[in-house]
Design a protein around this motif. Sequence first.
Motif, short mmCIF file in Angstrom:
data_model
loop_
_atom_site.label_atom_id
_atom_site.label_comp_id
_atom_site.label_asym_id
_atom_site.label_seq_id
_atom_site.Cartn_x
_atom_site.Cartn_y
_atom_site.Cartn_z
N ASP A 236 36.79 81.86 74.00
CA ASP A 236 37.92 81.13 74.56
C ASP A 236 38.39 80.02 73.61
N THR A 237 38.87 80.44 72.45
CA THR A 237 39.45 79.49 71.49
C THR A 237 40.81 79.02 72.01
N PRO A 238 41.32 77.88 71.53
CA PRO A 238 42.62 77.39 72.01
C PRO A 238 43.74 78.41 71.81
N GLU A 239 43.74 79.12 70.67
CA GLU A 239 44.80 80.09 70.41
C GLU A 239 44.72 81.26 71.39
N ILE A 240 43.53 81.77 71.60
CA ILE A 240 43.37 82.92 72.50
C ILE A 240 43.75 82.53 73.92
N VAL A 241 43.29 81.37 74.38
CA VAL A 241 43.61 80.92 75.74
C VAL A 241 45.11 80.72 75.90
N ALA A 242 45.76 80.11 74.89
CA ALA A 242 47.20 79.86 74.96
C ALA A 242 47.98 81.17 75.00
N ILE A 243 47.57 82.16 74.20
CA ILE A 243 48.26 83.46 74.20
C ILE A 243 48.14 84.13 75.57
N ILE A 244 46.94 84.12 76.15
CA ILE A 244 46.73 84.75 77.46
C ILE A 244 47.50 84.02 78.55
N GLU A 245 47.51 82.68 78.49
CA GLU A 245 48.13 81.89 79.54
C GLU A 245 49.66 81.91 79.47
N ARG A 246 50.24 81.94 78.24
CA ARG A 246 51.68 81.73 78.13
C ARG A 246 52.46 82.83 77.40
N HIS A 247 51.77 83.73 76.71
CA HIS A 247 52.52 84.63 75.83
C HIS A 247 52.16 86.11 75.99
N LEU A 248 51.84 86.54 77.20
CA LEU A 248 51.53 87.96 77.41
C LEU A 248 52.75 88.84 77.14
N LYS A 249 53.95 88.35 77.44
CA LYS A 249 55.17 89.13 77.17
C LYS A 249 55.36 89.32 75.67
N HIS A 250 55.19 88.24 74.90
CA HIS A 250 55.30 88.36 73.45
C HIS A 250 54.18 89.22 72.88
N LEU A 251 53.02 89.15 73.51
CA LEU A 251 51.89 89.97 73.05
C LEU A 251 52.21 91.45 73.26
N GLU A 252 52.80 91.78 74.40
CA GLU A 252 53.15 93.18 74.69
C GLU A 252 54.17 93.73 73.70
N SER A 253 55.16 92.91 73.34
CA SER A 253 56.20 93.35 72.41
C SER A 253 55.82 93.12 70.95
N LYS A 254 54.62 92.59 70.72
CA LYS A 254 54.11 92.31 69.37
C LYS A 254 55.01 91.34 68.60
N ASN A 255 55.57 90.39 69.33
CA ASN A 255 56.41 89.37 68.72
C ASN A 255 55.50 88.21 68.30
N TYR A 256 54.73 88.44 67.24
CA TYR A 256 53.75 87.45 66.80
C TYR A 256 54.41 86.22 66.18
N GLN A 257 55.59 86.41 65.62
CA GLN A 257 56.31 85.27 65.04
C GLN A 257 56.63 84.23 66.11
N ALA A 258 57.08 84.68 67.28
CA ALA A 258 57.41 83.75 68.36
C ALA A 258 56.17 83.01 68.85
N ILE A 259 55.04 83.72 68.91
CA ILE A 259 53.79 83.07 69.34
C ILE A 259 53.37 82.02 68.32
N ALA A 260 53.44 82.36 67.04
CA ALA A 260 53.06 81.41 66.00
C ALA A 260 53.94 80.17 66.01
N LYS A 261 55.24 80.38 66.25
CA LYS A 261 56.17 79.25 66.28
C LYS A 261 55.87 78.32 67.44
N ASP A 262 55.56 78.90 68.62
CA ASP A 262 55.28 78.07 69.79
C ASP A 262 53.95 77.33 69.66
#
Length: 501
Positions: A236-262
């Motif tokens: 449960d690193t900060p990045e992993i927790v943040a992706i699961i909590e806020r960016h599942l939609k970006h994860l599904e579409s593989k929009n990694y740039q948007a996740i990195a920016k946020d």
Amino acid sequence: MSLELKQHLKMTQQLVMTPQLQQAIKLLQLSRMELVDLIRTEMTENPMLEGADENDEQAVPDGASPAEQAEIEAKPEHKEAEKAEEVKGEEGANEIDWDQYLDQYQLQGHTAPSNRGLSDEEMPGYEATLTKKTDLVDHLVWQLRLSNFTPEEEQVAMLIIGNLDDDGYFKMPAVEGEADEATSRDPLVRVAFESGQGIEVAERVLRKVQTFDPLGVAARNLRECLMIQVDALNADTPEIVAIIERHLKHLESKNYQAIAKDLKVPIEEVVKAVKVISRLEPKPGRAYSGEEAQYITPDVYVHKMGDKYVTVLNDDGLSKLRISGMYRAALKNGEAGKAKEYIQEKLRSAVWLIRSIHQRQRTIYKVTESIVKFQRDFLDKGIAHLKPLILRDVAEDIGMHESTVSRVTTNKYVHTPQGIYELKFFFNSAIQKTGGDEIASEAVKNHIRQIVAAEDPKHPHSDQKIVELLKGQNIEIARRTVAKYREVLGILPSSKRKKYF
């Protein structure tokens, strides 16, 4: 104004379906398993029907090869045997000369080759057998019994386990008119209410159940399911927790740039976190799904004998029916007495059932023979050589109506040298090729499947690129057609097929 009565004569044509015709149509569209069940039911309900012994005379000798069976079935005397089933004077039971009919009636084959008597070497082997899978509920209850739960906690745990869906998620069906929105939104609230143990006890029990195997079970949503797993794995690193909590939609579409920016981190860190998340199980219960693999029993086999293909019906598991000898004797010898009318009614029903089954098998045989004739290249070389074929082609070839061909190809399967296919598989629309030739739509789908399988996962082909690659194979189709076929094949768009690691 005057009223008067007049008589008029009017000739009209009206299609009347007799019960016998309705039965024949019903049998024609049944699957193999449904036919087996129907025969079993009819044998139970109709005393005139009984199963024939294997030692009874058969129209085709036991042990005959498919080619020999086909030769025997084509002989004139075999065709004459079919005529012995004709019943004259169908207008009434009393008009039928049952004595003469029963003397002539003998159980015959389906006037098409069957696999009865073939050796094991001539039949496709069973590659594997399955045992019943462990049920998810049973697996969790077993763990519950080994855990240190109080009787009150066990009551709550059983309510939770009993309300898991096939994927292992904790959900309860909505109750119509439920006034409390919190109760309808969170299933744990209703469990607490139904158990009478209170929300604190229910929450404590839920956390315990969520530690059971498989990890992530009893979660109420995808986020909770993934968080349970990363907590248990100490990932449960900060990045992993943040992706699961806020960016599942970006994860599904593989929009990694948007996740990195946020998250304000390098994209390499996002990719590293995604690698961990991709190893988690979003559906923890599917390994224990009650869905069993379904083995298909072919209705007909196509064997290659030298340069020819021979069609053989699969009669395994289908009881060979005949008229009961005891009731036949009673009817012929006049011993039926007052029960004669009842026996005649059941006899009529039994005869028509046998005739309908024979007709069904003959029709399947004829349709398969026609398909084999049209799709010889497929049988020789595989799916890339499947030809365009429509119902009318086969209907005209065998002299039947298209609706009959449609019924007989639904839920009927054929075993070929290329594998087992539903008979409907062989009917495909035509796609124009360069030069005026045509190719079957199913063959085009296979080309698309092969193109995607061979692509670079880090640089997947777009639909337009697939169009261009198909054009290089002399297949010209529109991009929207590629998209449609890709969706039918269950292939994701290129943006979701792309792999970063």
